[in-house]
Design an enzyme around this catalytic site. Structure first.
Site, PDB file in Angstrom:
ATOM      1  N   GLY A  15      10.688 -16.021  -2.890  1.00 30.37           N
ATOM      2  CA  GLY A  15       9.607 -16.932  -3.250  1.00 30.37           C
ATOM      3  C   GLY A  15       8.378 -16.211  -3.784  1.00 30.37           C
ATOM      4  O   GLY A  15       7.337 -16.817  -3.990  1.00 30.37           O
ATOM      5  N   LYS A  16       8.513 -14.899  -4.026  1.00 27.41           N
ATOM      6  CA  LYS A  16       7.355 -14.119  -4.451  1.00 27.41           C
ATOM      7  C   LYS A  16       6.818 -14.527  -5.829  1.00 27.41           C
ATOM      8  O   LYS A  16       5.607 -14.570  -6.011  1.00 27.41           O
ATOM      9  CB  LYS A  16       7.637 -12.616  -4.383  1.00 27.41           C
ATOM     10  CG  LYS A  16       8.762 -12.117  -5.238  1.00 27.41           C
ATOM     11  CD  LYS A  16       9.117 -10.687  -4.882  1.00 27.41           C
ATOM     12  CE  LYS A  16      10.331 -10.247  -5.647  1.00 27.41           C
ATOM     13  NZ  LYS A  16      11.540 -11.005  -5.342  1.00 27.41           N
TER      14      LYS A  16
ATOM     15  N   HIS B 293      13.092 -19.717 -15.189  1.00 25.77           N
ATOM     16  CA  HIS B 293      11.739 -19.271 -14.860  1.00 25.77           C
ATOM     17  C   HIS B 293      10.716 -19.933 -15.786  1.00 25.77           C
ATOM     18  O   HIS B 293       9.652 -20.375 -15.335  1.00 25.77           O
ATOM     19  CB  HIS B 293      11.627 -17.744 -14.972  1.00 25.77           C
ATOM     20  CG  HIS B 293      11.703 -17.033 -13.668  1.00 25.77           C
ATOM     21  ND1 HIS B 293      10.604 -16.820 -12.879  1.00 25.77           N
ATOM     22  CD2 HIS B 293      12.744 -16.481 -13.010  1.00 25.77           C
ATOM     23  CE1 HIS B 293      10.963 -16.168 -11.798  1.00 25.77           C
ATOM     24  NE2 HIS B 293      12.268 -15.940 -11.848  1.00 25.77           N
TER      25      HIS B 293
END
Length: 181
Positions: free
Chosen positions: A12-13, A48
């Site tokens: 989750g960074k 993304h």
């Protein structure tokens, strides 16, 4: 403000880093380092991008698979986010692997990155993987990557004003708790 966000794969960074960077300034520059070597990676990159668009923060994206320090130095945005340093490092490692002085040349690239991070004029958030918590890689290239990544992360953590570790989607701020000697 210089921020380093680390954690394991799929921790989750990136999501955290994007949300955090959005609090540091309007209109951000997203420096992406991934290279699409195959169809699966192309799909990851597309996902993304879709995720960033869905969140509604106005990112301008720059691709920097190799020239990351230069991209940071040239950034004009109110806030910069770099995702991900370990992909950038692996790009260089794969490019330099056949050379005898690969380790030295890789270290030169990291030196440039650290200097660009140190000199950044605007808030900057870097995302990197924590790869040193697992098994010792079986192959030389894997060990070289793990060691170079660990050294890079240590150097950047020293330069950072804040350091976050993200695990299972939960970010914990580490830098204020760091013991300085």
């Amino acid at each position: 403000m210089k921020v380093l966000v680390t954690g394991g794969a799929r921790s989750g960074k990136s999501s955290f880093a994007e949300r955090y960077a959005a609090t540091l300034g309007s209109d951000g520059l997203y420096i992406a380092t991934a290279q699409a070597y195959d169809e699966e990676m192309e799909e990851r990159i597309a996902l993304h991008r879709q995720d960033r668009d869905r969140r509604g923060y106005p990112w301008n994206t720059v691709e920097a698979q190799y020239g990351l320090a230069e991209a940071i130095r040239e950034a004009q945005a109110p806030v910069v986010l770099v995702d991900c340093l370990t992909l950038w490092l692996s790009n260089w490692l794969l490019r330099l692997e056949p050379e005898e002085d690969a380790g030295r040349r890789l270290e030169e690239q990291v030196d440039e990155l650290v200097e660009a991070f140190h000199s950044a004029r605007q808030p900057i958030v870097l995302v990197t993987n924590e790869v040193g918590s697992g098994l010792v890689p079986e192959y030389k290239l894997g060990r070289l990557f793990r060691d170079a990544s660990g050294r890079m992360n240590q150097r950047l953590a020293q330069e950072a004003d804040q350091l976050f570790l993200v695990t299972a989607g939960i970010a914990v701020e580490l830098k204020s708790r760091a013991f300085q000697c």
